[in-house]
Design a protein around this motif. Structure first.
Motif, PDB file in Angstrom:
ATOM      1  N   GLU A 258       0.755  -1.170  -0.181  1.00  0.00           N
ATOM      2  CA  GLU A 258       0.068  -0.101   0.128  1.00  0.00           C
ATOM      3  C   GLU A 258       0.948   1.320   0.083  1.00  0.00           C
ATOM      4  OE1 GLU A 258      -3.690   2.064   2.456  1.00  0.00           O
ATOM      5  OE2 GLU A 258      -2.794   0.145   3.164  1.00  0.00           O
ATOM      6  N   ILE A 259       0.635   2.021  -0.949  1.00  0.00           N
ATOM      7  CA  ILE A 259       1.272   3.421  -1.175  1.00  0.00           C
ATOM      8  C   ILE A 259       0.177   4.413  -1.122  1.00  0.00           C
ATOM      9  CG2 ILE A 259       3.043   4.743  -2.507  1.00  0.00           C
ATOM     10  CD1 ILE A 259       3.976   1.854  -3.647  1.00  0.00           C
ATOM     11  N   ALA A 260       0.682   5.369  -0.298  1.00  0.00           N
ATOM     12  CA  ALA A 260      -0.301   6.573  -0.194  1.00  0.00           C
ATOM     13  C   ALA A 260       0.293   7.901   0.268  1.00  0.00           C
ATOM     14  CB  ALA A 260      -1.394   6.375   0.846  1.00  0.00           C
ATOM     15  N   GLY A 261      -0.169   8.950  -0.432  1.00  0.00           N
ATOM     16  CA  GLY A 261       0.820  10.407  -0.009  1.00  0.00           C
ATOM     17  C   GLY A 261      -0.077  11.477  -0.954  1.00  0.00           C
ATOM     18  N   GLY A 262       0.546  12.518  -0.741  1.00  0.00           N
ATOM     19  CA  GLY A 262       0.317  13.600  -1.544  1.00  0.00           C
ATOM     20  C   GLY A 262       0.812  13.862  -2.921  1.00  0.00           C
ATOM     21  N   ASP A 263       1.973  14.550  -3.108  1.00  0.00           N
ATOM     22  CA  ASP A 263       2.520  14.604  -4.274  1.00  0.00           C
ATOM     23  C   ASP A 263       3.579  13.787  -4.594  1.00  0.00           C
ATOM     24  OD1 ASP A 263       3.704  15.698  -6.537  1.00  0.00           O
ATOM     25  OD2 ASP A 263       4.163  17.781  -5.997  1.00  0.00           O
ATOM     26  N   LEU A 264       3.353  12.565  -5.445  1.00  0.00           N
ATOM     27  CA  LEU A 264       4.090  11.189  -5.418  1.00  0.00           C
ATOM     28  C   LEU A 264       4.331  11.127  -6.791  1.00  0.00           C
ATOM     29  CD1 LEU A 264       3.285   9.043  -2.381  1.00  0.00           C
ATOM     30  CD2 LEU A 264       5.479  10.206  -2.426  1.00  0.00           C
TER      31      LEU A 264
ATOM     32  N   VAL B  50      -2.672   1.755  -4.355  1.00  0.00           N
ATOM     33  CA  VAL B  50      -1.718   3.123  -4.641  1.00  0.00           C
ATOM     34  C   VAL B  50      -3.048   4.278  -4.397  1.00  0.00           C
ATOM     35  CG1 VAL B  50      -0.358   4.583  -5.860  1.00  0.00           C
ATOM     36  CG2 VAL B  50      -0.134   2.161  -5.927  1.00  0.00           C
ATOM     37  N   GLN B  51      -2.790   5.041  -3.588  1.00  0.00           N
ATOM     38  CA  GLN B  51      -3.510   6.474  -3.512  1.00  0.00           C
ATOM     39  C   GLN B  51      -2.738   7.615  -3.251  1.00  0.00           C
ATOM     40  OE1 GLN B  51      -7.156   5.538  -1.213  1.00  0.00           O
ATOM     41  NE2 GLN B  51      -7.539   7.658  -0.853  1.00  0.00           N
ATOM     42  N   ILE B  52      -2.945   8.616  -4.186  1.00  0.00           N
ATOM     43  CA  ILE B  52      -2.104   9.884  -4.377  1.00  0.00           C
ATOM     44  C   ILE B  52      -2.815  10.862  -4.406  1.00  0.00           C
ATOM     45  CG2 ILE B  52      -0.014   8.628  -4.635  1.00  0.00           C
ATOM     46  CD1 ILE B  52       0.040   9.653  -7.342  1.00  0.00           C
ATOM     47  N   ASP B  53      -2.531  11.950  -4.280  1.00  0.00           N
ATOM     48  CA  ASP B  53      -3.419  13.443  -4.562  1.00  0.00           C
ATOM     49  C   ASP B  53      -2.771  13.957  -6.076  1.00  0.00           C
ATOM     50  OD1 ASP B  53      -4.825  13.359  -2.180  1.00  0.00           O
ATOM     51  OD2 ASP B  53      -3.059  14.614  -1.154  1.00  0.00           O
TER      52      ASP B  53
ATOM     53  N   CYS C   9      -5.803   1.504  -7.695  1.00  0.00           N
ATOM     54  CA  CYS C   9      -5.052   2.815  -8.043  1.00  0.00           C
ATOM     55  C   CYS C   9      -5.861   4.047  -8.110  1.00  0.00           C
ATOM     56  CB  CYS C   9      -3.896   2.763  -8.995  1.00  0.00           C
ATOM     57  SG  CYS C   9      -2.836   4.275  -9.283  1.00  0.00           S
ATOM     58  N   ARG C  10      -5.460   5.101  -7.223  1.00  0.00           N
ATOM     59  CA  ARG C  10      -6.444   6.237  -7.422  1.00  0.00           C
ATOM     60  C   ARG C  10      -5.469   7.621  -7.421  1.00  0.00           C
ATOM     61  NH1 ARG C  10     -10.411   2.866  -5.084  1.00  0.00           N
ATOM     62  NH2 ARG C  10     -12.271   3.023  -6.079  1.00  0.00           N
ATOM     63  N   ALA C  11      -5.835   8.543  -8.225  1.00  0.00           N
ATOM     64  CA  ALA C  11      -4.930   9.534  -8.141  1.00  0.00           C
ATOM     65  C   ALA C  11      -5.898  10.762  -8.538  1.00  0.00           C
ATOM     66  CB  ALA C  11      -3.724   9.737  -9.254  1.00  0.00           C
ATOM     67  N   THR C  12      -5.911  11.809  -7.665  1.00  0.00           N
ATOM     68  CA  THR C  12      -6.879  13.000  -7.904  1.00  0.00           C
ATOM     69  C   THR C  12      -6.298  13.675  -9.114  1.00  0.00           C
ATOM     70  OG1 THR C  12      -7.124  13.230  -5.552  1.00  0.00           O
ATOM     71  CG2 THR C  12      -7.643  15.025  -6.729  1.00  0.00           C
ATOM     72  N   ARG C  13      -5.131  13.690  -9.211  1.00  0.00           N
ATOM     73  CA  ARG C  13      -4.715  14.527 -10.354  1.00  0.00           C
ATOM     74  C   ARG C  13      -3.151  13.835 -11.023  1.00  0.00           C
ATOM     75  NH1 ARG C  13      -5.700  20.161 -11.522  1.00  0.00           N
ATOM     76  NH2 ARG C  13      -4.316  21.328 -13.022  1.00  0.00           N
ATOM     77  N   GLY C  14      -3.355  13.288 -12.003  1.00  0.00           N
ATOM     78  CA  GLY C  14      -2.059  12.538 -12.489  1.00  0.00           C
ATOM     79  C   GLY C  14      -2.265  11.564 -13.614  1.00  0.00           C
ATOM     80  N   ASN C  15      -1.283  10.867 -14.176  1.00  0.00           N
ATOM     81  CA  ASN C  15      -1.626  10.066 -15.254  1.00  0.00           C
ATOM     82  C   ASN C  15      -1.154   8.508 -14.561  1.00  0.00           C
ATOM     83  OD1 ASN C  15      -2.107  11.786 -17.261  1.00  0.00           O
ATOM     84  ND2 ASN C  15       0.134  12.166 -17.571  1.00  0.00           N
ATOM     85  N   ILE C  16      -1.887   7.475 -15.152  1.00  0.00           N
ATOM     86  CA  ILE C  16      -1.774   6.157 -14.517  1.00  0.00           C
ATOM     87  C   ILE C  16      -1.424   5.280 -15.926  1.00  0.00           C
ATOM     88  CG2 ILE C  16      -2.683   4.150 -13.597  1.00  0.00           C
ATOM     89  CD1 ILE C  16      -4.498   6.013 -12.098  1.00  0.00           C
TER      90      ILE C  16
END
Length: 247
Positions: free
Chosen positions: A123-129, A144-147, A163-170
């Motif tokens: 599990e990887i989580a954070g802000g600007d990653l 994976v969950q990042i802002d 995998c979830r990203a508020t703003r970013g490419n996957i």
């Protein structure tokens, strides 16, 4: 001037490694000599210790003018399968090879790179990653969950992936996973899956963007793939279908 270093060796069995860091480059790699060792800067703000089967590394904030990441390297022998718990700010984490238990990384910002290792759960989580996984095996769930930031997984296996990203490419290249879900509010999702289209139920949706295929539910499909982006494009391909076209 080269920074002086300390070496800390652990002779007892270790079942978990906990790191609480601030502005660090953390490297975990397989030990060549079969010993669990830690190399870290000889500074007052970094400490290493071990007790009750847990290796603990603590790095406190330095003076405001010290911006360079301090290098901390942990060498893990093959016979040790520790759980990893890593947290902090301004991190660059590199984990290569080795067999580990559960992995948990929580970071406000930085870069996370996993290469060639095997994990029970991850599990990887954070802000600007920025997150990269290459040749990784996760026996259980990969989450994976990042802002903000981008996520790229290549030649990776997981029983379940989310995998979830508020703003970013996957980006997913040769992902081997029967049950996967990917969401981003603003960004593109590009995936190539091991298997063929007939193996997967697909659920794709974008509010503002394009998709290269329609949703489908083939008879007998055991896999599922979900992708959603509020603003972005979705591209999904299947490796076995491409091999048939090139044959």
């Amino acid at each position: 001037m080269k920074e002086k270093t300390m070496n800390f060796s652990v002779d007892t069995d270790v079942n978990s490694i906990e790191c609480d860091l601030y502005c660090a480059r953390l490297i975990l790699a397989a030990a060549d000599d079969g010993k669990l060792t830690v190399e870290y800067p000889d500074c007052k703000n970094v400490n290493a210790g071990c007790g009750d089967g847990t290796l603990i590394i603590n790095q406190r904030k330095r003076a405001f003018f010290a911006h360079k990441k301090q290098l901390i390297k942990i060498c893990v022998p093959e016979h040790t399968v520790p759980a990893l718990q890593i947290s902090g700010r301004h991190l660059a984490v590199e984990i290569s090879d080795g067999i580990y238990g559960e992995l948990s990384i929580t970071a406000d910002d930085g870069e996370i790179s996993l290469s060639g290792g095997s994990f029970g759960e991850a599990e990887i989580a954070g802000g600007d990653l920025s997150v990269y996984l290459g040749g990784v095996t996760v026996k259980g769930n990969l989450v994976v969950q990042i802002d903000r930031g981008n996520v790229l997984a290549e030649n990776t296996f997981a029983t379940r992936c989310e995998c979830r990203a508020t703003r970013g490419n996957i980006g997913l290249v040769s992902l081997n996973c029967k049950d996967s879900s990917f969401d981003t509010q603003k960004g593109n999702i590009t995936a190539s899956l091991s298997g063929s289209a007939d193996d997967f139920n697909t659920d794709l949706f974008t509010n503002e963007g394009t998709m290269n295929r329609e949703n489908q539910k083939p008879d007998g499909a055991e896999g599922s793939f979900h992708a959603y982006t509020k603003k972005g494009n979705i591209v999904l391909d299947f490796e076995k279908d491409g091999q048939k076209e090139n044959a």
